[in-house]
Design an enzyme around this catalytic site. Structure first.
Site, PDB file in Angstrom:
ATOM      1  CB  THR A   1      20.547  10.566 -19.151  1.00 39.41           C
ATOM      2  OG1 THR A   1      19.736  10.381 -20.340  1.00 39.41           O
ATOM      3  CG2 THR A   1      20.473   9.341 -18.474  1.00 39.41           C
TER       4      THR A   1
ATOM      5  CE  LYS B   1       2.475  17.988 -17.039  1.00 39.52           C
ATOM      6  NZ  LYS B   1       3.128  16.545 -16.915  1.00 39.52           N
TER       7      LYS B   1
ATOM      8  CG  ASN C   1       9.405   9.502 -23.768  1.00 38.52           C
ATOM      9  OD1 ASN C   1       8.708   9.478 -22.710  1.00 38.52           O
ATOM     10  ND2 ASN C   1       8.685   9.689 -24.737  1.00 38.52           N
TER      11      ASN C   1
ATOM     12  CD  GLU D   1       6.544  12.843 -23.619  1.00 36.90           C
ATOM     13  OE1 GLU D   1       6.925  13.359 -22.583  1.00 36.90           O
ATOM     14  OE2 GLU D   1       6.592  11.564 -23.976  1.00 36.90           O
TER      15      GLU D   1
ATOM     16  CB  THR E   1      -7.149  13.521 -17.613  1.00 37.38           C
ATOM     17  OG1 THR E   1      -6.314  13.783 -18.662  1.00 37.38           O
ATOM     18  CG2 THR E   1      -7.542  14.648 -16.671  1.00 37.38           C
TER      19      THR E   1
END
Length: 400
Positions: free
Chosen positions: A400, A182, A395, A272, A193
């Site tokens: 939040t 992951k 990010n 991402e 890694t």
């Protein structure tokens, strides 16, 4: 079903199972709102092991504890807590990591020092130990029947901002290697890694296993970057229990390296906010270190990554990324070539006839940038992804 590739090891297709002698458990321990967030993979017999860890100065308690346990090269189990890195949490964080290891060892009836722990997620928050304790109390009551999870289950339970689980398998002789991994952000491996665990029923001496792991990591995970940021929790480990008998070290190393490259490509393509896999090859370098350094400079450039995202063949950004390596004074513009998708863009600019082909190459799910330095014969390939608004969104909203 499996087929044998040109290097002589097998690549399986179909449903994925653990190598002989390994079993796994996953469950919900309150680390995230819903879904499994705790996993354990264990060998039912003694094993030898090798591991590598982040070099971050803020390495978390899981890394510190696991580094000490891995030194014995006799790990039999790996447990992972997802969604909480347990980093920068002081003495209590250290005690919590040790307690989780103790509970896993008790569950399996093995020594604490045979357990590796990985913890991944938000930094600076204490583990929710009340729910974790309740979880392990419940797991202890389930007995051996609880260990029915497969590699995909474990890979899913490890995920944080990943959008899909990462698994891979290879066979070498009568043995199998299964990997789970992951990590799609805070990803610039530095002696390790993300989290990547490799399990095999091959029999190898500990020194050979350690050499095989370091060779594989250097050629694969060390050639991966999403955002240039090295995690505080990065860990890679391999456990070998010998249930399938001995294998040749060279053949095992080749199979392990190919498996790790498979996982590397999966991780890069799921970066991402990523929409494309970016592959950069630097050739004709003075040495391999220079080739990798220059290729990493290109793959990590925000301007290159955004150009790839927009399918814009802006080769000027590539030469900029090469040129900022000002300590490599032997690189000169008159020796450099740059190509996108096999189409040269510098020094020979594409003609109007090739622009359509160039734009099409930049729109593919995998974009290849190739450059040569004209200095020697060394070459290196690195892997990353484009940079999209999705990366910022993930990010910006992470805690939040």
């Amino acid at each position: 079903m499996q087929h044998t590739n040109a290097t002589g090891f097998g690549v399986e297709t179909g449903s994925l199972s653990w190598p002989t002698g390994f079993r796994a458990y996953t469950g919900h321990g309150g680390l995230r709102d819903q879904g499994d967030d705790i996993s354990v993979v264990a060998s039912d017999r003694p094993a030898v092991s090798a591991a590598m860890f982040t070099r971050s100065l803020f390495a978390g308690p899981a890394v510190v504890l696991s580094r000490a346990h891995a030194a014995g090269r006799e790990l039999r189990a790996v447990t992972t807590l997802a969604q909480n890195a347990n980093v920068a949490t002081g003495r209590q964080g250290e005690a919590n990591a040790a307690e989780v290891v103790g509970r896993v060892a008790a569950l399996l009836g093995i020594d604490d020092r045979q357990v590796l722990i990985g913890s991944t997620g938000v930094i600076g928050r204490p583990l929710p130990m009340d729910t974790i304790r309740a979880h392990f109390d419940g797991a202890a009551g389930l007995g051996p029947g609880a260990f029915g999870a497969g590699p995909l289950d474990v890979a899913r339970a490890m995920m944080t901002t990943d959008t899909r689980p990462k698994t891979a398998v290879r066979t070498v002789g009568a043995a199998r290697i299964v990997g789970v991994a992951k990590g799609v952000g805070m990803l610039e491996p530095n002696m390790a890694t993300m989290l990547a665990y490799l399990f095999t029923d091959a029999e190898l001496p500990p020194d050979d296993l350690d050499t095989a792991l370091r060779t594989a990591v250097d050629r694969t995970f060390h050639c991966l970057s999403v955002d240039t940021d090295t995690s505080t929790s990065d860990t890679v480990a391999v456990l070998a229990n010998g249930a399938a008998g001995p294998v040749g070290t060279a053949e095992f190393t080749a199979a392990l390296t190919d498996l790790c490259l498979d996982l590397t490509r999966q991780l890069a393509s799921d970066g991402e906010g990523a929409t494309k896999l970016l592959r950069v090859t630097a050739g004709r370098a003075r040495d391999e270190a220079q080739a990798r350094r220059i290729a990493k400079s290109v793959v990590n450039s925000p301007l290159v990554k955004t150009a790839v995202h927009g399918a814009d063949p802006n080769w000027g950004r590539v030469v900029m990324a090469i040129g900022k390596n000002t300590e490599d004074r032997d690189i000169t513009p008159d020796r450099v070539t740059v190509a996108f998708g096999g189409i040269e863009v510098y020094p020979e600019e594409p003609t109007p006839e090739t622009l359509d082909a160039l734009t099409d190459a930049m729109r593919q799910p995998e974009v290849a940038i190739t450059l040569t330095l004209g200095l020697g014969t060394a070459e290196a390939t690195v892997y990353g992804c484009d940079l999209s608004a999705g990366y910022v969104r993930v990010n910006a909203d992470y805690t939040t």
